[in-house]
Design an enzyme around this catalytic site. Structure first.
Site, PDB file in Angstrom:
ATOM      1  N   HIS A 149       0.620  -1.164  -0.038  1.00 21.35           N
ATOM      2  CA  HIS A 149       0.070   0.125   0.180  1.00 21.35           C
ATOM      3  C   HIS A 149       0.881   1.333  -0.038  1.00 21.35           C
ATOM      4  CE1 HIS A 149      -2.454   3.256   1.723  1.00 21.35           C
ATOM      5  NE2 HIS A 149      -3.600   2.591   1.201  1.00 21.35           N
ATOM      6  N   ASP A 171      -9.689   1.425  -4.060  1.00 25.86           N
ATOM      7  CA  ASP A 171      -9.073   0.889  -3.131  1.00 25.86           C
ATOM      8  C   ASP A 171      -8.114  -0.337  -3.354  1.00 25.86           C
ATOM      9  OD1 ASP A 171      -9.392   1.377   0.100  1.00 25.86           O
ATOM     10  OD2 ASP A 171      -9.103  -0.488  -0.117  1.00 25.86           O
ATOM     11  N   TYR A 172      -6.758  -0.344  -2.843  1.00 21.81           N
ATOM     12  CA  TYR A 172      -5.955  -1.493  -3.163  1.00 21.81           C
ATOM     13  C   TYR A 172      -6.344  -2.527  -2.111  1.00 21.81           C
ATOM     14  CZ  TYR A 172      -3.626   2.407  -5.073  1.00 21.81           C
ATOM     15  OH  TYR A 172      -3.366   3.843  -5.931  1.00 21.81           O
ATOM     16  N   ASP A 199      -7.978   5.510  -0.620  1.00 16.93           N
ATOM     17  CA  ASP A 199      -6.666   5.127  -1.012  1.00 16.93           C
ATOM     18  C   ASP A 199      -6.266   6.109  -2.570  1.00 16.93           C
ATOM     19  OD1 ASP A 199      -6.010   3.361   0.421  1.00 16.93           O
ATOM     20  OD2 ASP A 199      -6.390   1.663  -0.711  1.00 16.93           O
TER      21      ASP A 199
END
Length: 830
Positions: free
Chosen positions: A601, A727-728, A714
């Site tokens: 991330h 979003d990861y 994110d």
């Protein structure tokens, strides 16, 4: 200001000053009047430096070459003087007192002797009822401990003199210019405690916290906790209660509550052991609590705060964090003697200054011992602006040059020390021997060079130099120390006056809301599906193994606190795996766990700022490799590079363009809005109705929010006139690409309640667009939706993309539940 060059450890450089001085020749201005000290004290300091400046040689600061004026001359100053006078039983106190010891001693022995002599001299002055300040038209004031500062260079010197004062009943405080609060034992112990509070059901973390010196359980009680389950459970209940305080009131309130629950302040402040200074420990804990509270305002969740604290500890150990707000605070503002490093004292002033170790110097041989590898940065010559050479393997000549540079810095440091006092300065002068040398090293010290010059001499030169200065300057007094004289004198501090009783505290009758808190997606889904929560509709699929949630149902919030050992253990398992597994793509053999997920991330957040141009720039690739190395993933740098290049260049299936072609995305968009009256049960029901209806998922626990709802998306971006959040997710859904079907990803979305996260992020984006676009905003036209990018499925049937087209009806219903929507107030978004 050439004295700024004493901060060599911060990168200051005297030759930069000399270059500037030469470049501005003829345009120099000098502050020629000292407004701090008495005329007599200024005259005495002038005399000490002027004698060295006037004699043949290199001048007071060792920057004068033959036939040329000094590059760094000593400039005598005048004194404005002071209205008050310092008196004692004998009359006016001598501006400078030189305590001289001609016995040839080692550094350690001399430190003990002069620490005792200094402490005794301070106690003698404080015990003298006629020692104080006289000023015309003002009442006489007796000398207090707070009027006195002891200047030292090292922590060892500070410890020695503080112990000598403590034996005489004289309390003190210590402040350094180098040590940060993250370098203290309290910081490491507090991390252990916070880890246990964040995961109170983790027995391993609880035992580690209870065994810290911070909580201070005696060994007998720790043994009892190991064998008595009921006693251990009672301590775990304390941690559980503290966890609730953290979640509802924040980390600062929780730490203060922990101090009270474990009875730490009373225990710490009751100790008289200097090595276990309770006041110092309490100051450090409260300082850390404030820093954590500030950091938590920029982070989401307890475990992000834990990661931040761990990062600060790592940087402190590497010497990377030295901001002023991190430096150790003075542990008390009471009437105490201040023990201060000379570096810290620059710019400050004190009525009376003690300099007990003025003649002490660093052992020139200690850098050459077997356990050290000295590296010297030495000037090629003494010309201003001269280049310097980095010497990795110094010979004897280099060591001599290094000692010379140390002496120059010592002279500048001594000037700072001698000019801190207002009325009086007490100095210890000793004849020292260092290491295996039998000769006196007095000329190698800054004060020795100043008073006697550079020529070798015996111990008697110390006394001769002090007497010569006293004859030349009446403001200087000399006290000779005989053999064992310092050890013979021992007087305790006499009580000065009774401490007045504390006034009764006013009655506190204020009212405040105790259930107000800052919530987030993490708070909403915490304990989802656990016993006590509503049953979910339909049967649940088998729990999926993901990077931030291990098997067994541990929630993401608890899993985030696991150590980096998880990732290392996964590496070992991968190395031992079969040949077919090693041949699999890197994203299927990369370690799992919270540490690995957080690492990925962080790299994607950084790449967003670089436009995800990993394929287009070798420079970005090299920087990514360096980031991997700095964060302890250098052994995986090649895999990370291959994987993230694929992630950045693979088209996002609903849009047809990769991350690298999104234009100018915004990483980590932060949002806040009021959450009063928002019921988790209502959000759960609405998500079940509008997102994947009929699919089983854990129920959200019954929870009513009151306060603020915040989070970090994110990635936020615009494509073809529509705005999206992304979003990861590094979840592991299966061993190969085929496992990452749209059906499997949708199941994972519901299983881990990412549907709740997605709707909160879309609500934040919806409110932000209403503010930014105002009357032009058309949700049907501008709001795209949410993309959940499963990184391990980048080569799967859906390229790892799980899209959620903006459910406008759901967004509007939840928006209507929030206070700002009902009141018509503008949303708060960032």
């Amino acid at each position: 200001d050439p004295k700024q060059a004493i901060y060599q450890f911060r990168g200051a450089d005297i030759r930069s000053y000399l270059s500037a001085r030469r470049a501005t020749e003829g345009r120099h201005h000098v502050l020629g009047v000292n407004r701090r000290s008495t005329q007599a004290l200024v005259d005495a300091v002038n005399a000490m430096f002027q004698a060295a400046e006037d004699r043949p040689g290199e001048g007071a600061f060792l920057f004068r070459r033959a036939g040329a004026p000094a590059e760094l001359p000593f400039v005598a100053v005048q004194a404005h003087g002071r209205a008050e006078r310092l008196l004692d039983a004998r009359g006016a106190v001598a501006p400078i007192t030189l305590a001289v010891d001609t016995s040839l001693r080692t550094l350690r022995e001399a430190m003990r002797v002069f620490a005792d002599r200094c402490a005794q001299a301070i106690v003698d002055r404080l015990n003298d009822p006629r020692c104080g300040f006289e000023e015309a038209g003002q009442p006489w004031r007796r000398l207090r401990p707070a009027d006195i500062a002891v200047l030292v260079r090292t922590g060892a010197e500070a410890q020695a003199v503080r112990q000598a004062m403590q034996r005489r009943g004289l309390p003190s405080v210590y402040l350094s210019d180098k040590d940060t609060v993250f370098q203290t034992p309290e910081a490491t112990d507090l991390l252990r405690l916070l880890q246990a509070v964040a995961a109170p059901r983790d027995i391993r973390l609880a035992r580690a916290a209870l065994a810290t010196r911070l909580l201070g359980f005696p060994m007998a009680e720790l043994v009892a906790l190991a064998s008595d389950d009921q006693a251990f459970d009672r301590q775990c209940e304390r941690l559980q209660a503290l966890s609730q305080v953290w979640q509802t009131q924040g980390v600062l309130a929780m730490i203060r509550q922990a101090l009270h629950v474990f009875g730490l302040p009373a225990r710490w402040l009751g100790t008289q052991d200097l090595a276990d200074n309770g006041e110092r420990r309490l100051t450090n804990i409260l300082h850390l609590a404030e820093l954590l509270q500030v950091a938590a305002g920029q982070l989401e969740g307890e475990h992000a705060t834990l990661r931040w604290l761990q990062q600060q500890l790592d940087e402190a150990n590497a010497g990377l964090n030295s901001a002023d707000e991190l430096l150790l605070r003075l542990e008390s503002d009471a009437d105490l003697v201040k023990v201060v490093t000379i570096h810290k004292s620059k710019g400050l002033e004190y009525p009376v200054v003690f300099l007990p170790f003025a003649a002490h110097l660093r052992d020139p041989g200690q850098d050459a011992r077997a356990d050290r590898h000295p590296v010297f940065l030495l000037p090629v010559d003494d010309a201003p602006g001269a280049e310097r050479t980095l010497v990795l393997t110094p010979d004897d000549e280099h060591k001599v040059l290094h000692a010379r540079e140390q002496l120059r810095e010592g002279l500048r440091l001594l000037y700072v020390a001698l000019t801190r006092g207002r009325h009086a300065l007490w100095m210890g002068l000793s004849a020292l021997k260092i290491g295996n040398r039998k000769d006196c090293v007095w000329p190698l010290s800054a004060i020795g060079y100043l008073l006697s010059g550079p020529d070798p001499c015996g111990p008697e030169a110390v006394s001769a130099a002090a007497q010569a200065l006293a004859r030349a300057c009446p403001a200087v007094s000399v006290q000779m120390m005989g053999e064992g004289a310092a050890a013979a004198a021992f007087t305790r501090l006499q009580p000065r006056h009774a401490v007045p009783p504390l006034a009764a505290p006013p009655e506190y009758d204020a009212r405040f809301e105790r259930d107000w808190s800052i919530s987030s997606y993490t708070a909403l889904v915490r304990d989802a599906g656990r016993v006590g929560a509503n049953a979910s509709a339909g049967s649940l699929p088998a729990r999926l193994l993901r990077d931030d949630e291990p098997e067994g149902g541990e929630p993401a919030a608890d899993a985030d606190a696991r150590n980096a050992d998880d990732a290392r253990n996964a590496d070992v398992a991968a190395i031992a795996a079969s040949a077919p597994l090693r041949a699999a793509p890197v994203w299927h053999r990369f370690p799992r766990g919270a540490v690995a997920g957080n690492f990925l991330h962080d790299q994607l957040e950084w790449l967003a700022g670089e436009g995800f141009a990993l394929d287009a720039s070798t420079g970005i690739q090299q920087r990514l490799v360096r980031r991997c190395e700095r964060q302890g993933w250098g052994h995986r740098a090649d895999d990370v590079l291959v994987w993230l290049r694929q992630v950045c260049s693979t088209p996002l299936s609903p849009l047809g363009v990769p991350l690298a072609e999104l234009g100018s995305p915004t990483p980590e968009m932060e949002f806040w809005f009021p959450s009063d009256g928002l019921e988790a049960e209502r959000i759960d029901a609405l998500c079940r109705e509008h997102l994947e209806p009929g699919r089983a998922r854990p129920a959200l626990p019954q929870r009513s929010l009151k306060g603020m709802l915040m989070g970090f998306a994110d990635l936020v971006f615009e494509h073809a006139g529509r705005f999206w959040v992304l979003d990861y997710k590094s979840n592991h859904l299966g061993p190969n690409d085929a496992a990452y079907t749209l059906e499997a990803m949708n199941a994972a979305m519901c299983e881990h309640r990412y549907d709740v996260q997605a709707i909160l992020y879309l609500l934040a984006l919806h409110r932000l667009l209403k503010v930014r676009l105002r009357a032009d905003y058309r949700p049907e036209q501008h709001l795209g939706g949410a993309l959940y990018l499963f990184l391990r499925g980048v080569n799967g049937p859906a390229a790892g993309c799980c899209p959620i087209v903006a459910p406008l009806a759901l967004i509007r219903q939840i928006d209507a539940l929030l206070p700002s929507a009902r009141a018509g107030a503008a949303p708060e978004a960032g």
